[in-house]
Write a protein that holds these residues in place. Structure first.
Motif, PDB file in Angstrom:
ATOM      1  N   ALA A  56       0.837  -1.202   0.000  1.00 28.02           N
ATOM      2  CA  ALA A  56       0.000   0.000   0.000  1.00 28.02           C
ATOM      3  C   ALA A  56       0.873   1.254   0.000  1.00 28.02           C
ATOM      4  CB  ALA A  56      -0.921   0.007   1.211  1.00 28.02           C
ATOM      5  N   ARG A  57       0.455   2.224  -0.786  1.00 26.77           N
ATOM      6  CA  ARG A  57       1.173   3.496  -0.891  1.00 26.77           C
ATOM      7  C   ARG A  57       0.244   4.587  -0.394  1.00 26.77           C
ATOM      8  NH1 ARG A  57       2.213   7.555  -5.258  1.00 26.77           N
ATOM      9  NH2 ARG A  57       0.426   6.625  -6.309  1.00 26.77           N
ATOM     10  N   PHE A  58       0.680   5.357   0.605  1.00 30.64           N
ATOM     11  CA  PHE A  58      -0.116   6.431   1.176  1.00 30.64           C
ATOM     12  C   PHE A  58       0.474   7.773   0.763  1.00 30.64           C
ATOM     13  CE2 PHE A  58      -0.990   2.858   3.868  1.00 30.64           C
ATOM     14  CZ  PHE A  58      -2.323   3.000   4.198  1.00 30.64           C
ATOM     15  N   VAL A  59      -0.397   8.692   0.370  1.00 33.64           N
ATOM     16  CA  VAL A  59       0.026  10.034  -0.019  1.00 33.64           C
ATOM     17  C   VAL A  59      -0.848  11.025   0.729  1.00 33.64           C
ATOM     18  CG1 VAL A  59       0.231  11.681  -1.919  1.00 33.64           C
ATOM     19  CG2 VAL A  59       0.773   9.262  -2.297  1.00 33.64           C
ATOM     20  N   VAL A  60      -0.203  12.040   1.332  1.00 34.12           N
ATOM     21  CA  VAL A  60      -0.920  13.078   2.072  1.00 34.12           C
ATOM     22  C   VAL A  60      -0.515  14.423   1.490  1.00 34.12           C
ATOM     23  CG1 VAL A  60      -1.295  14.161   4.316  1.00 34.12           C
ATOM     24  CG2 VAL A  60      -0.907  11.700   4.174  1.00 34.12           C
ATOM     25  N   ASN A  61      -1.515  15.266   1.205  1.00 39.51           N
ATOM     26  CA  ASN A  61      -1.275  16.621   0.715  1.00 39.51           C
ATOM     27  C   ASN A  61      -2.011  17.589   1.629  1.00 39.51           C
ATOM     28  OD1 ASN A  61       0.104  15.981  -1.862  1.00 39.51           O
ATOM     29  ND2 ASN A  61      -1.839  14.970  -2.288  1.00 39.51           N
ATOM     30  N   THR A  62      -1.527  18.814   1.692  1.00 44.98           N
ATOM     31  CA  THR A  62      -2.183  19.846   2.499  1.00 44.98           C
ATOM     32  C   THR A  62      -2.306  21.129   1.689  1.00 44.98           C
ATOM     33  OG1 THR A  62      -0.108  20.719   3.405  1.00 44.98           O
ATOM     34  CG2 THR A  62      -1.176  18.918   4.637  1.00 44.98           C
ATOM     35  N   TYR A 136      -8.552  13.778  16.435  1.00 43.98           N
ATOM     36  CA  TYR A 136      -8.019  13.442  17.758  1.00 43.98           C
ATOM     37  C   TYR A 136      -6.549  13.793  17.885  1.00 43.98           C
ATOM     38  CZ  TYR A 136     -12.315  10.967  18.616  1.00 43.98           C
ATOM     39  OH  TYR A 136     -13.644  10.669  18.792  1.00 43.98           O
ATOM     40  N   ASP A 137      -5.827  13.719  16.785  1.00 44.45           N
ATOM     41  CA  ASP A 137      -4.399  13.992  16.800  1.00 44.45           C
ATOM     42  C   ASP A 137      -4.021  14.576  15.448  1.00 44.45           C
ATOM     43  OD1 ASP A 137      -1.649  13.879  17.671  1.00 44.45           O
ATOM     44  OD2 ASP A 137      -1.397  12.092  16.439  1.00 44.45           O
ATOM     45  N   LEU A 138      -3.247  15.652  15.466  1.00 36.84           N
ATOM     46  CA  LEU A 138      -2.754  16.264  14.237  1.00 36.84           C
ATOM     47  C   LEU A 138      -1.468  17.000  14.566  1.00 36.84           C
ATOM     48  CD1 LEU A 138      -2.996  17.058  11.262  1.00 36.84           C
ATOM     49  CD2 LEU A 138      -4.468  18.952  11.967  1.00 36.84           C
ATOM     50  N   THR A 139      -0.351  16.523  14.013  1.00 37.31           N
ATOM     51  CA  THR A 139       0.930  17.191  14.212  1.00 37.31           C
ATOM     52  C   THR A 139       1.641  17.301  12.868  1.00 37.31           C
ATOM     53  OG1 THR A 139       2.078  15.123  14.729  1.00 37.31           O
ATOM     54  CG2 THR A 139       1.196  16.376  16.599  1.00 37.31           C
ATOM     55  N   PHE A 140       2.554  18.253  12.812  1.00 32.86           N
ATOM     56  CA  PHE A 140       3.313  18.525  11.596  1.00 32.86           C
ATOM     57  C   PHE A 140       4.805  18.485  11.910  1.00 32.86           C
ATOM     58  CE2 PHE A 140      -0.749  20.688  11.405  1.00 32.86           C
ATOM     59  CZ  PHE A 140      -1.246  20.270  10.194  1.00 32.86           C
ATOM     60  N   GLN A 145       4.886  19.219   6.933  1.00 32.74           N
ATOM     61  CA  GLN A 145       4.202  18.025   6.444  1.00 32.74           C
ATOM     62  C   GLN A 145       3.533  17.305   7.615  1.00 32.74           C
ATOM     63  OE1 GLN A 145       7.334  15.897   4.404  1.00 32.74           O
ATOM     64  NE2 GLN A 145       6.805  16.893   2.473  1.00 32.74           N
ATOM     65  N   VAL A 146       2.410  16.640   7.324  1.00 33.11           N
ATOM     66  CA  VAL A 146       1.684  15.907   8.354  1.00 33.11           C
ATOM     67  C   VAL A 146       2.575  14.784   8.885  1.00 33.11           C
ATOM     68  CG1 VAL A 146      -0.325  14.458   8.834  1.00 33.11           C
ATOM     69  CG2 VAL A 146      -0.553  16.448   7.336  1.00 33.11           C
TER      70      VAL A 146
END
Length: 165
Positions: A56-62, A136-140, A145-146
């Motif tokens: 599995a390949r995960f990609v996150v953009n903001t 519940y949780d969000l850090t950079f 980047q997330v």
């Protein structure tokens, strides 16, 4: 009800990127996407989904700073349908943060002032999602980047009572 079923109901959708708190407790960082849907939900088709690990390949953009939108996807294996979604704070100058986001809708500049969500499973997407999400949780990291994200949500598609969670 077994504890695993209870946990599944409470946190059916949990999406974590390198949970720093877990790493300090001796738990290895994890990246996974999990959700389930009610019978009749056009996106999840009444099934449970869990995507993690290789291949599995995960990609996150903001969005640009302040980070008001996070979108992400998982390609479970080369050539297989993608699943993912996005979350939006409701205003481009309001950063996403830990907390509850009610009355979420499809992202549309005309509906500014409302949080937005749109989740999709195996390339099936809603044209008019409504619902809520809770971060519940969000850090950079140092470059913005997330580095960790944990969210639960409930999405109703095109006016349906059936939900994707």
């Amino acid at each position: 009800m077994r504890i695993s079923a209870l946990l599944q109901r409470v946190l059916i959708f949990l999406f974590v990127f390198f949970n720093a708190a877990g790493a300090h407790a001796g738990i290895l960082p994890q990246t996974f996407l999990s959700f389930s849907s009610d019978t009749g939900d056009a996106i999840g088709l009444g099934k449970d989904y869990f995507f993690a690990g290789s291949p599995a390949r995960f990609v996150v953009n903001t969005s640009a700073s302040p980070i008001s939108m996070i979108d992400f996807f998982c390609e479970p294996d080369f050539g297989k349908p993608w699943s993912g979604g996005f979350f939006y704070s409701g205003a481009s100058d309001t950063p996403l943060a830990v907390g509850q986001y009610d009355d979420a809708r499809w992202y549309d500049p005309v509906n500014s002032g409302h949080p937005a969500l749109s989740m999709y499973a195996e390339n099936r997407v809603s044209t008019r999602p409504t619902g809520w999400f809770h971060i519940y949780d969000l850090t950079f990291d140092a470059i913005g980047q997330v580095s960790s994200l944990a969210v639960t949500f409930e999405q109703h598609n095109d006016g349906s009572a059936a939900a994707l969670r």
